[in-house]
Design an enzyme around this catalytic site. Structure first.
Site, mmCIF file in Angstrom:
data_model
loop_
_atom_site.group_PDB
_atom_site.id
_atom_site.type_symbol
_atom_site.label_atom_id
_atom_site.label_comp_id
_atom_site.label_asym_id
_atom_site.label_seq_id
_atom_site.Cartn_x
_atom_site.Cartn_y
_atom_site.Cartn_z
ATOM 1 N N GLU A 183 25.531 42.211 39.021
ATOM 2 C CA GLU A 183 26.824 42.408 38.349
ATOM 3 C C GLU A 183 27.328 43.835 38.555
ATOM 4 O O GLU A 183 28.534 44.062 38.702
ATOM 5 C CB GLU A 183 26.707 42.093 36.854
ATOM 6 C CG GLU A 183 26.426 40.640 36.522
ATOM 7 C CD GLU A 183 27.656 39.752 36.654
ATOM 8 O OE1 GLU A 183 28.648 40.156 37.287
ATOM 9 O OE2 GLU A 183 27.616 38.645 36.106
ATOM 10 N N HIS A 236 29.782 42.123 32.149
ATOM 11 C CA HIS A 236 28.659 41.215 32.392
ATOM 12 C C HIS A 236 27.380 41.986 32.726
ATOM 13 O O HIS A 236 26.282 41.617 32.296
ATOM 14 C CB HIS A 236 29.012 40.244 33.528
ATOM 15 C CG HIS A 236 30.188 39.375 33.212
ATOM 16 N ND1 HIS A 236 30.883 38.670 34.170
ATOM 17 C CD2 HIS A 236 30.806 39.092 32.030
ATOM 18 C CE1 HIS A 236 31.858 37.993 33.596
ATOM 19 N NE2 HIS A 236 31.835 38.239 32.300
ATOM 20 N N GLU A 285 33.115 42.373 35.603
ATOM 21 C CA GLU A 285 31.765 42.508 36.152
ATOM 22 C C GLU A 285 30.971 43.574 35.398
ATOM 23 O O GLU A 285 29.771 43.419 35.162
ATOM 24 C CB GLU A 285 31.825 42.860 37.646
ATOM 25 C CG GLU A 285 32.599 41.882 38.520
ATOM 26 C CD GLU A 285 31.942 40.518 38.673
ATOM 27 O OE1 GLU A 285 30.963 40.228 37.966
ATOM 28 O OE2 GLU A 285 32.411 39.727 39.515
#
Length: 331
Positions: free
Chosen positions: A166, A202, A199
């Protein structure tokens, strides 16, 4: 007690915190951005064609390697079904009989990730700068071919992988956003920037999962982290191929394109490794077994070792001609 049973117990213990992770790191459907927020409004006949024309004109300014990287990033995002099905099989993530909190996290995370490939695919289609049938074939091949990231069903290893990956995708999308801005393509830059933001959220979530495991099972978590670094983190698109080509044949040339324009480099790999070591306070974790201490020692020395190897890397200048993006089209 069997190793798998220990991991299952830890996953069941942490499951109590998963809903709080969802609240902290994911955004409700009605509040999060959607692809149409960043694309020409197809329902507005007064503005749609002008907006598409502007999008296509701005797209003409972007160079060849940029298009290769943007296509590769899009295909990687579109292979989401592979990633979701892999995570759903991880020890402790149960999707049977309504599922559990871990499977709920995986579905919600997949829902957020799904928007990335959706918006990028539509942009590529509207831009007129790529061969969409070849992009679509490569995407289907990548899903068909699946992947093996070396984690098996081990949640510890899978969360190391997702923490790393990520952050890598954050770096890639963020750099693409900066390059697009340099070419005065503000709409594409904004699109990639907001994907990068997802991203990073995450990454923070999966890193928190690992931190929580370190608190209850530090030795096995340390060994799992070390094992993943020894194997090296395999990129999710490592089996990338174009139509008529062998499995994995396109990945190296795609990677060279990314390195040439500085979107994702071998230095980034090393920096991510060091960032995870620092984030998880690897040097400060106490009460480790002898095996875990050896794993820690390996991890602490690895970035410097990788740095020496990276300094000898020579990036080829020759541009590979992809079926996705032919130079005559990209110019």
């Amino acid at each position: 007690m069997a190793l798998d049973n220990i991991r299952l117990e830890v996953m069941q213990l942490l499951e109590k915190k998963v809903d709080s992770f969802i609240d902290r790191f994911l955004i409700p459907v009605d509040k999060i951005w959607q692809p149409t927020d960043f694309l020409p409004d197809s329902q507005n006949e007064d503005t749609f064609f002008d907006e598409v024309k502007e999008l296509r004109e701005l797209a003409k300014e972007l160079p060849y390697d940029f298009w290769v990287v943007l296509v590769g990033d899009t295909i990687t995002e579109e292979a989401l079904p592979t990633y979701e099905s892999w995570l759903m099989d991880v020890e402790g993530i149960n999707q049977q009989e309504g599922g559990n909190a871990w499977s709920r996290w995986t579905r919600y995370w997949s829902g957020e990730e799904n928007r990335h490939g959706d918006v990028l695919n539509k942009y590529l289609y509207l831009s007129g700068r790529v061969n969409m049938i070849e992009v679509e074939r490569t995407t289907q091949y990548l899903i068909n071919d699946g992947f093996d990231i070396g984690t098996d069903r081990d949640p510890y290893k899978n969360f190391v992988y997702t923490s790393f990956q990520e952050l890598a995708t954050y770096i890639s999308h963020n750099r693409v956003a900066k390059l697009a801005k340099e070419y005065s393509n503000k709409s594409l830059s904004k699109m990639c920037k907001i994907i990068a933001g997802d991203e990073m959220r995450h990454h923070n979530a999966y890193s928190e999962f690992v931190s929580s495991i370190f608190e209850v099972d530090p030795s096995q978590m340390m060994i799992a982290f070390s094992d993943m670094m020894k194997k090296k983190i395999i990129m999710p698109a490592h089996l990338l191929r174009e139509s008529g080509q062998a499995v994995g044949s396109a990945f190296e040339d795609f990677s060279w394109s990314a390195q040439r324009i500085g979107v994702y480099t071998s230095q980034d790999y090393i920096d991510i490794m060091q960032r995870l070591i620092d984030r998880w306070d690897i040097d400060k974790i106490m009460d480790l077994t002898d095996e875990a201490e050896r794993a820690r020692d390996y991890l602490m020395k690895l970035p410097a070792r990788m740095q020496r190897i990276s300094e000898r890397l020579v990036i080829p200048n020759d541009i590979f001609e992809f079926k996705w993006v032919q130079p005559a089209i990209a110019k």
